[in-house]
Enzyme design. Structure first.
Site, PDB file in Angstrom:
ATOM      1  N   ASP A 110       1.570  13.074 -12.279  1.00 60.29           N
ATOM      2  CA  ASP A 110       0.254  13.443 -12.800  1.00 60.29           C
ATOM      3  C   ASP A 110      -0.405  12.225 -13.446  1.00 60.29           C
ATOM      4  O   ASP A 110      -0.135  11.092 -13.055  1.00 60.29           O
ATOM      5  CB  ASP A 110       0.428  14.608 -13.793  1.00 60.29           C
ATOM      6  CG  ASP A 110      -0.764  15.548 -13.826  1.00 60.29           C
ATOM      7  OD1 ASP A 110      -1.872  15.063 -14.111  1.00 60.29           O
ATOM      8  OD2 ASP A 110      -0.598  16.750 -13.576  1.00 60.29           O
ATOM      9  N   HIS A 170      -5.053  15.834 -18.367  1.00 59.03           N
ATOM     10  CA  HIS A 170      -4.540  16.672 -17.275  1.00 59.03           C
ATOM     11  C   HIS A 170      -3.009  16.704 -17.234  1.00 59.03           C
ATOM     12  O   HIS A 170      -2.392  17.774 -17.204  1.00 59.03           O
ATOM     13  CB  HIS A 170      -5.109  16.141 -15.956  1.00 59.03           C
ATOM     14  CG  HIS A 170      -4.876  17.015 -14.763  1.00 59.03           C
ATOM     15  ND1 HIS A 170      -3.707  16.970 -14.031  1.00 59.03           N
ATOM     16  CD2 HIS A 170      -5.659  17.936 -14.161  1.00 59.03           C
ATOM     17  CE1 HIS A 170      -3.785  17.837 -13.029  1.00 59.03           C
ATOM     18  NE2 HIS A 170      -4.968  18.442 -13.084  1.00 59.03           N
ATOM     19  N   SER A 495      -4.348  23.395 -10.440  1.00 50.62           N
ATOM     20  CA  SER A 495      -3.541  22.444 -11.213  1.00 50.62           C
ATOM     21  C   SER A 495      -2.817  23.129 -12.364  1.00 50.62           C
ATOM     22  O   SER A 495      -1.734  22.710 -12.752  1.00 50.62           O
ATOM     23  CB  SER A 495      -4.433  21.367 -11.836  1.00 50.62           C
ATOM     24  OG  SER A 495      -4.654  20.321 -10.953  1.00 50.62           O
TER      25      SER A 495
END
Ligand SMILES: *[C@@H]1O[C@H](CO)[C@@H](O)[C@H](O)[C@H]1NC(C)=O
Ligand SMILES: *[C@@H]1O[C@H](CO)[C@@H](O)[C@H](O)[C@H]1NC(C)=O
Ligand SMILES: *[C@@H]1O[C@H](CO)[C@@H](O)[C@H](O)[C@H]1NC(C)=O
Ligand SMILES: *[C@@H]1O[C@H](CO)[C@@H](O)[C@H](O)[C@H]1NC(C)=O
Ligand SMILES: *[C@@H]1O[C@H](CO)[C@@H](O)[C@H](O)[C@H]1NC(C)=O
Ligand SMILES: *[C@@H]1O[C@H](CO)[C@@H](O)[C@H](O)[C@H]1NC(C)=O
Length: 706
Positions: A110, A170, A495
């Protein structure tokens, strides 16, 4: 390594009243406690008895309430308890680290991680499991601990040096969703308040930073897989991908995850966020565990009140409070400076007159107007967006809400109707959503444009307005100049759904450390809850086998095992060149491969693409392996939702005498032809009375672009 045991989960399974117990209704609760400690002195039954003794109220005897001690394949027990006793038992989670779970290592590819987040504190953790071969090379200011046990960087520079520090949020969000420790009283400016916790709070995290601010490079992704596999991760979480389907030999996620599955490492992968259109799913390889995003029962809704009394309740995430005071409304087209009306109505950057918008709520004809609305200093904003479903979960930097075109027109005509239009936007609130779970409209859908017989997505998991840890260097409201910094934020997307499944797979693995990846995937698929098709128009093409149910997946009864060579046979069967296959594997095609379809892969779901308006007879050969009770008999139930197919299974009874015994069967599907775009669905369920092993069946006619 500590060897203390804690309660992992408490779940109400049935409403059986308690025989001789009178003082209050008792129900049977099952308590799962993970793997049985290998420790020779551990005596499961006496441990279970002492746990129940501690919480028992009244004059009841432990022997009367303890129904069953599980001590052969996993550790746990069932007991008839009152609600109060059950709550007391649930409260016994003392924060100690369950051994089995802390042996599981989750690799996250990620944008890096914020290591100082409370989610990743290593308090109570022992050293990394011995199998761990990774390193902590997260850059100059990055420190690992016993929770984040490794870090590597392939992308994104911070202060001109490679760093695994997450500057986006994220990667921190996905890692904490999979394995973050419990954070009490978590919220984003009081929104979605509650306890935030990853699926497996005691599992370890290994960070592979493969994404920079702009993108995730293919070569970085492959390097991440290469290292993660060699480092010894157990499960991989990959919340990134191409926007559209790409042949597996050109897709680094498909290639990397094939190498992973050869080493028995399951890769959980997001389906994509291109919802609405068919064939939008970009995660197509059968060895990937493809996750669609569904809603949770905590829905975030926002109220807009106009001066004329009209009130609209809409899905929007607005953390700011106008204290119910009404402020003047201004349509973008009327608040312009040096721009054309046609630009100002969309709140194009630099088009709004700062003096005019001051103290007002600006109305913009697109959700993208958020930057200008914020920068121009408007007090609030109403965004009108035809494709509002794409933006329904945006978190705004100012008091704002989002309307579809129809409601938008009504706001505009109200503005026209009066000299002094006013409105107020209330702070978003959580409401209980009885419709949940429903697959989100942004979640990418099948059919699978690469391997049409393989149903994608595989499963649905929560991915709408998920609160999880965030990087304080990231921009929770998507605007760089804004300067607010948060420790937790709300995000939506496949996600966010992907790490829920990563965590669930780790959870199952903690009970069955010896299980191959295909057992874990099968267990999660066949135990998933069926979803309601009248609320999910894309049906199996959006949710695959259904909504994830990790507790049931721990004890699936039967599993569909797939070996890496089976995937190669499938690729040979569908006619992929040997040269292309060489890109992912040095295995060659078996002699007899040329069936032309992928239906013989021992996949836990049954999919078939047929030519339109042609009669068909399809066969699916499957083999199931017994992981339930050694001696058991399973009966098949076929359900068809369509009069256009007849389905039979041979044999329809499977008897097992031992664990790991395998039995094969054949599913036959006969149809007189489906119209173009028509889909016929159904399911096959194997049941022994205790376990229900469900596979969805989808036959469809759809023309594929060459
Ligand atoms: C590391 O931290 C120090 C002290 O906070 C800071 O001065 C330095 O710039 C940081 N280095 C990097 C590469 O971020
Ligand atoms: C992906 O979609 C984009 C936009 O629809 C298109 O331009 C591109 O060619 C597609 N790529 C592939 C590999 O299909
Ligand atoms: C509002 O008034 C303007 C100017 O008279 C007109 O062009 C527009 O169509 C009106 N909008 C609505 C929604 O009534
Ligand atoms: C499915 O959803 C529809 C529409 O909300 C509802 O009427 C129906 O009862 C639901 N079916 C099941 C089995 O829950
Ligand atoms: C194929 O891979 C296996 C496992 O890595 C290896 O043992 C074998 O030598 C390879 N064969 C060829 C032809 O490269
Ligand atoms: C299914 O079987 C029934 C009974 O044999 C038959 O009448 C029907 O035509 C069959 N339907 C299809 C689609 O083959």
């Amino acid at each position: 390594m500590q060897s203390c045991i804690t309660l992992l989960f408490l779940v109400l399974v049935s409403l059986v009243g308690g025989g001789s117990l009178h003082e209050e209704d008792r129900k049977i609760y099952i308590v799962y406690m993970g793997k049985i400690p290998s420790d020779a002195v551990y005596a499961p039954t006496s441990h279970h008895q002492s746990l129940v003794q501690d919480i028992l109220q009244g004059n009841n005897l432990v022997e009367d309430v303890l129904v069953h001690s599980y001590k052969r394949s996993f550790n746990g027990f069932s007991a008839k308890l009152t609600t109060a006793e059950a709550e007391k038992l649930a409260g016994k989670d003392s924060g100690e680290i369950p051994t089995a779970e802390s042996d599981v290592i989750i690799g996250v590819l990620d944008s890096g991680i914020w290591p100082e987040s409370e989610s990743f504190s290593d308090e109570g953790f022992g050293p990394p499991p011995e199998k761990w071969k990774g390193v902590c090379e997260g850059g100059p200011n990055f420190t690992c601990n016993n929770k984040i046990i490794g870090a590597r960087v392939y992308a994104a520079r911070v202060a001109s040096s490679l760093s695994a520090i997450d500057i986006q949020g994220h990667g921190t969000h996905t890692a904490s969703t999979a394995a973050g420790k419990k954070i009490e009283d978590a919220s984003l400016y009081d929104l979605a308040k509650g306890t935030a916790r990853g699926a497996v709070p005691s599992a370890r995290i290994a960070v592979y930073k493969v994404c920079s601010l702009s993108d995730c490079d293919g070569h970085a992704i492959l390097a991440g897989f290469d290292d993660a596999i060699a480092d010894g991760v157990d499960i991989l979480s990959v919340s990134l991908g191409y926007p559209n389907a790409t042949m597996f030999y050109k897709d680094p996620v498909a290639i990397g995850s094939f190498h992973a599955i050869e080493k028995d490492i399951l890769t959980s992968h997001s389906a994509g966020n291109d919802g609405q259109s068919q064939q939008s799913v970009s995660s197509t390889s059968p060895w990937l565990f493809t996750v669609g995003a569904s809603s949770t029962d905590r829905r975030l809704m926002d109220l807009l009140v106009l001066g004329n009394g009209e009130t609209y309740m809409v899905d929007a995430v607005n953390a700011f409070n106008m204290n119910e005071i009404k402020f003047p409304l201004l349509y973008g087209a009327n608040g312009l400076t040096g721009c054309y009306k046609e630009q100002a109505q969309f709140c194009v950057r630099g088009c709004l007159d700062r003096e005019l918008v001051k103290g007002k709520i600006i109305v913009c004809d697109t959700a993208a107007g958020v930057v200008e609305a914020f920068e121009s200093g408007a007090l609030g904003a109403i965004f009108i967006e035809e494709e509002f479903y794409k933006y329904a979960t945006t978190v705004y930097p100012l008091s704002a809400t989002l309307l579809g075109s129809e409601l938008g027109e009504r706001v505009k005509s109200y503005i026209n109707s009066t000299k002094d239009p006013v409105a107020t936007i209330l702070k978003t609130e959580s409401i209980l959503d009885y419709q949940a779970p429903v697959v989100s409209s942004f979640s990418s859908r099948g059919p699978n444009s690469i391997v049409p017989d393989i149903i994608k997505a595989n499963i649905a998991a929560p991915g709408v307005t998920i609160l999880a840890s965030f990087s304080p260097l990231g921009h929770p409201f998507g605007i760089a100049e804004e300067g607010r910094s948060v420790k937790l934020s709300i995000m939506s997307g496949t996600s966010m759904a992907c790490p829920h499944v990563t965590g669930a797979a780790a959870y199952v693995k903690s009970f069955h450390p010896e299980w191959p990846a295909s057992f874990i995937k099968s267990a999660l698929m066949t135990s998933a809850s069926d979803m309601n098709n009248s609320k999910n128009p894309a049906c199996e093409f959006s949710y695959g086998s259904g909504q994830i149910n990790p507790i049931k997946a721990v004890d699936p009864g039967l599993v569909y095992q797939v070996f890496p060579e089976d995937y190669i046979s499938m690729l040979c069967d569908v006619g992929i060149d040997a040269e292309k296959i060489q890109i992912i594997s040095n295995r060659s095609c078996p002699e007899d491969s040329a069936s032309g379809n992928a239906r013989d892969l021992n996949y836990p779901s049954l999919g078939a693409h047929v030519a339109d308006n042609d009669p068909f007879t399809l066969t699916f050969t499957r083999t199931v392996t017994n992981v339930g009770n050694p001696s058991s008999t399973y009966y098949a139930t076929i359900r068809t939702d369509s009069v256009n197919i007849n389905v039979t299974v041979m044999p329809d009874i499977l008897s097992f005498e031992s664990l790991m015994e395998s039995k094969s069967f054949v599913v036959n599907v006969v149809g007189s032809g489906l119209a173009y775009y028509e889909t016929a669905t159904g399911s096959l369920v194997w049941s022994d009375g205790m376990h229900s092993v469900r596979s969805p069946l989808v036959v469809y006619a759809f023309n594929f672009e060459p």
